[in-house]
Design a protein around this motif. Structure first.
Motif, PDB file in Angstrom:
ATOM      1  N   PRO A   1       0.831  -1.144  -0.128  1.00 15.65           N
ATOM      2  CA  PRO A   1      -0.006  -0.233   0.204  1.00 15.65           C
ATOM      3  C   PRO A   1       0.818   1.340   0.187  1.00 15.65           C
ATOM      4  N   GLU A   2       2.097   0.964   0.481  1.00 17.31           N
ATOM      5  CA  GLU A   2       2.831   2.405   0.486  1.00 17.31           C
ATOM      6  C   GLU A   2       4.023   2.208  -0.639  1.00 17.31           C
ATOM      7  N   GLY A   3       3.919   1.346  -1.540  1.00 14.38           N
ATOM      8  CA  GLY A   3       4.760   0.955  -2.565  1.00 14.38           C
ATOM      9  C   GLY A   3       4.151   1.497  -3.904  1.00 14.38           C
ATOM     10  N   LYS A   4       4.967   0.768  -4.916  1.00 15.76           N
ATOM     11  CA  LYS A   4       4.201   1.015  -6.401  1.00 15.76           C
ATOM     12  C   LYS A   4       4.243  -0.191  -7.098  1.00 15.76           C
ATOM     13  N   ILE A   5       3.322  -0.648  -7.988  1.00 14.39           N
ATOM     14  CA  ILE A   5       3.335  -1.510  -8.911  1.00 14.39           C
ATOM     15  C   ILE A   5       3.280  -1.208 -10.433  1.00 14.39           C
ATOM     16  N   PHE A   6       4.329  -1.394 -11.137  1.00 14.56           N
ATOM     17  CA  PHE A   6       4.509  -0.989 -12.689  1.00 14.56           C
ATOM     18  C   PHE A   6       3.632  -2.333 -13.139  1.00 14.56           C
ATOM     19  N   ALA A   7       2.455  -2.303 -13.855  1.00 13.91           N
ATOM     20  CA  ALA A   7       2.076  -3.365 -14.523  1.00 13.91           C
ATOM     21  C   ALA A   7       2.250  -2.867 -16.148  1.00 13.91           C
ATOM     22  N   ALA A   8       3.025  -3.710 -16.673  1.00 13.12           N
ATOM     23  CA  ALA A   8       3.531  -3.347 -18.071  1.00 13.12           C
ATOM     24  C   ALA A   8       3.102  -4.544 -18.760  1.00 13.12           C
ATOM     25  N   ASP A   9       2.797  -4.351 -20.023  1.00 11.41           N
ATOM     26  CA  ASP A   9       2.412  -4.851 -20.945  1.00 11.41           C
ATOM     27  C   ASP A   9       2.544  -4.352 -22.351  1.00 11.41           C
ATOM     28  N   VAL A  10       2.776  -5.124 -23.403  1.00 14.63           N
ATOM     29  CA  VAL A  10       2.914  -4.876 -24.820  1.00 14.63           C
ATOM     30  C   VAL A  10       1.751  -4.357 -25.592  1.00 14.63           C
ATOM     31  N   GLU A  11       0.456  -4.975 -25.154  1.00 14.88           N
ATOM     32  CA  GLU A  11      -0.735  -4.852 -25.893  1.00 14.88           C
ATOM     33  C   GLU A  11      -1.440  -3.607 -25.349  1.00 14.88           C
ATOM     34  N   PRO A  12      -1.707  -2.501 -26.098  1.00 15.92           N
ATOM     35  CA  PRO A  12      -2.159  -1.375 -25.623  1.00 15.92           C
ATOM     36  C   PRO A  12      -3.506  -1.665 -25.026  1.00 15.92           C
ATOM     37  N   ASP A  13      -4.423  -2.586 -25.398  1.00 12.27           N
ATOM     38  CA  ASP A  13      -5.548  -2.878 -24.923  1.00 12.27           C
ATOM     39  C   ASP A  13      -5.545  -3.420 -23.461  1.00 12.27           C
ATOM     40  N   MET A  14      -4.398  -4.240 -23.306  1.00 15.15           N
ATOM     41  CA  MET A  14      -4.263  -4.602 -21.958  1.00 15.15           C
ATOM     42  C   MET A  14      -4.010  -3.527 -20.906  1.00 15.15           C
ATOM     43  N   VAL A  15      -3.073  -2.539 -21.469  1.00 18.27           N
ATOM     44  CA  VAL A  15      -2.478  -1.139 -20.877  1.00 18.27           C
ATOM     45  C   VAL A  15      -3.978  -0.342 -20.434  1.00 18.27           C
TER      46      VAL A  15
ATOM     47  N   THR B   1      -4.303   3.106  -6.341  1.00 15.36           N
ATOM     48  CA  THR B   1      -3.823   4.270  -6.818  1.00 15.36           C
ATOM     49  C   THR B   1      -2.235   3.992  -7.029  1.00 15.36           C
ATOM     50  N   ASN B   2      -1.749   2.845  -6.219  1.00 13.37           N
ATOM     51  CA  ASN B   2      -0.415   2.813  -6.503  1.00 13.37           C
ATOM     52  C   ASN B   2      -0.206   1.597  -7.827  1.00 13.37           C
ATOM     53  N   LEU B   3      -1.374   1.351  -8.173  1.00  8.97           N
ATOM     54  CA  LEU B   3      -0.943   0.462  -9.604  1.00  8.97           C
ATOM     55  C   LEU B   3      -0.765   1.344 -10.793  1.00  8.97           C
ATOM     56  N   VAL B   4       0.289   1.224 -11.275  1.00  7.98           N
ATOM     57  CA  VAL B   4       0.657   2.145 -12.591  1.00  7.98           C
ATOM     58  C   VAL B   4       0.609   1.376 -13.915  1.00  7.98           C
ATOM     59  N   PRO B   5      -0.038   1.350 -14.963  1.00  5.68           N
ATOM     60  CA  PRO B   5      -0.229   0.758 -16.105  1.00  5.68           C
ATOM     61  C   PRO B   5       1.048   1.475 -16.812  1.00  5.68           C
ATOM     62  N   VAL B   6       1.985   0.347 -17.675  1.00  6.43           N
ATOM     63  CA  VAL B   6       3.112   0.951 -18.559  1.00  6.43           C
ATOM     64  C   VAL B   6       2.991   0.324 -19.700  1.00  6.43           C
ATOM     65  N   GLN B   7       3.030   1.036 -20.783  1.00  5.47           N
ATOM     66  CA  GLN B   7       3.030   0.540 -22.225  1.00  5.47           C
ATOM     67  C   GLN B   7       4.568   0.171 -22.582  1.00  5.47           C
ATOM     68  N   ALA B   8       4.664  -1.224 -22.676  1.00  8.76           N
ATOM     69  CA  ALA B   8       5.915  -1.879 -22.846  1.00  8.76           C
ATOM     70  C   ALA B   8       6.090  -1.894 -24.293  1.00  8.76           C
ATOM     71  N   SER B   9       7.277  -2.169 -24.819  1.00  7.72           N
ATOM     72  CA  SER B   9       7.686  -2.518 -26.194  1.00  7.72           C
ATOM     73  C   SER B   9       8.154  -3.837 -26.390  1.00  7.72           C
ATOM     74  N   ALA B  10       8.189  -4.395 -27.630  1.00  9.79           N
ATOM     75  CA  ALA B  10       8.978  -5.617 -27.725  1.00  9.79           C
ATOM     76  C   ALA B  10      10.252  -5.998 -27.063  1.00  9.79           C
ATOM     77  N   ASP B  11      11.217  -4.711 -27.207  1.00 13.44           N
ATOM     78  CA  ASP B  11      12.509  -5.085 -26.772  1.00 13.44           C
ATOM     79  C   ASP B  11      12.681  -4.208 -25.395  1.00 13.44           C
ATOM     80  N   ALA B  12      11.469  -3.827 -24.698  1.00 10.29           N
ATOM     81  CA  ALA B  12      11.924  -3.111 -23.299  1.00 10.29           C
ATOM     82  C   ALA B  12      10.689  -3.144 -22.693  1.00 10.29           C
ATOM     83  N   ALA B  13      10.805  -3.079 -21.139  1.00  8.69           N
ATOM     84  CA  ALA B  13       9.838  -2.889 -20.229  1.00  8.69           C
ATOM     85  C   ALA B  13       9.240  -1.348 -20.138  1.00  8.69           C
ATOM     86  N   ASN B  14      10.315  -0.621 -20.339  1.00  7.28           N
ATOM     87  CA  ASN B  14       9.928   0.727 -20.289  1.00  7.28           C
ATOM     88  C   ASN B  14       9.525   1.066 -18.799  1.00  7.28           C
TER      89      ASN B  14
END
Length: 249
Positions: free
Chosen positions: A117-131, A144-157
């Motif tokens: 609850p006091e941390g952060k989770i970056f939820a990364a996926d390459v599929e835009p619809d998943m993000v 509020t600590n869940l942050v969607p991330v648009q990953a790419s094929a060669d990097a988590a970003n």
């Protein structure tokens, strides 16, 4: 003269016919390949061979997140995926920073968010619809600590370094893995850990057998990428569970 002209026309028409056939056949191949790359089949097992010989990944699409949520977040999955035990083994703190690569519809990300609850989770996926789905789910469930991330094929970003990177049922989808995970080291804090969970060769679910990656190969690839194995966990019935740390050299 007429006869010579007529023969010339016949030859010309025959050449045009051959060219037309080649164009149709070639165009058909191009269309077929294009559809194969963009199709969204229902099950791993129904897929044909989509492994790229150049990058070693099992390529497929996971479009329509709302549809996939019914499968990925099916409560019946808990019996063999054992999500709470998987997370218990990571010993997360309330303030931990975590990345879930290949987060999908948030099966693990949502559980992680509630544990830190006091941390952060970056939820990364390459599929835009998943993000898109992850963002809407975070709002809907007030995470509020869940942050969607648009990953790419060669990097988590990932936008910042984290304490733990979790990769569940996704390792076999990543291409050029040694390079990918070598690059990912910069997103791990000095004492950070990388956890890989993927399907065993004899698992009744998962990708086609020829696309599964053995734990020995994972260890070999990640050793080359600059990681050392910390722990091997055996409690999952269908998957292996490997935990790594990054080396300083």
């Amino acid at each position: 003269m007429f006869s010579s002209h007529n023969r010339g026309c016949k030859v010309k028409n025959k050449i045009l016919s051959i060219i037309t056939v080649l164009v149709i056949v070639g165009g058909g191949v191009a269309v077929r390949d294009s559809l194969a790359q963009t199709a969204s089949p229902a099950q791993h097992e129904d897929m044909g061979d989509h492994r790229s010989p150049s990058d070693g990944a099992f390529h497929r699409r996971f479009e329509d997140a709302d549809k996939w949520a019914k499968e990925f977040d099916n409560p019946e999955r808990d019996a063999w995926q054992k999500p709470e035990e998987v997370l218990d083994a990571l010993h997360l703190k309330r303030t931990s920073s975590v990345a879930d690569i290949g987060a999908g519809t948030g099966y693990f990300s949502v559980r992680i968010a509630k544990r830190i609850p006091e941390g952060k989770i970056f939820a990364a996926d390459v599929e835009p619809d998943m993000v898109r789905y992850l963002g809407e789910r975070a709002q809907r469930e007030h995470l509020t600590n869940l942050v969607p991330v648009q990953a790419s094929a060669d990097a988590a970003n990932l936008p910042e370094a984290v304490d733990v990177v979790l990769v569940v049922d996704t390792y076999h989808h990543i291409g050029n893995r040694t390079q990918y995970f070598a690059k990912l080291k910069s997103s791990l804090r000095p004492t950070g850990r990388l956890a890989i969970v993927d399907f065993k060769a004899d698992s009744p679910s998962g990708p086609p057998t020829q696309h599964r990656i053995s734990p020995e190969r994972v260890m070999e690839e990640l050793n080359a990428a600059g990681y050392s194995l910390m722990e091997t966990l055996q409690f999952l019935p269908r998957q292996y569970y490997l935990v790594f740390r990054k080396r300083d050299f």
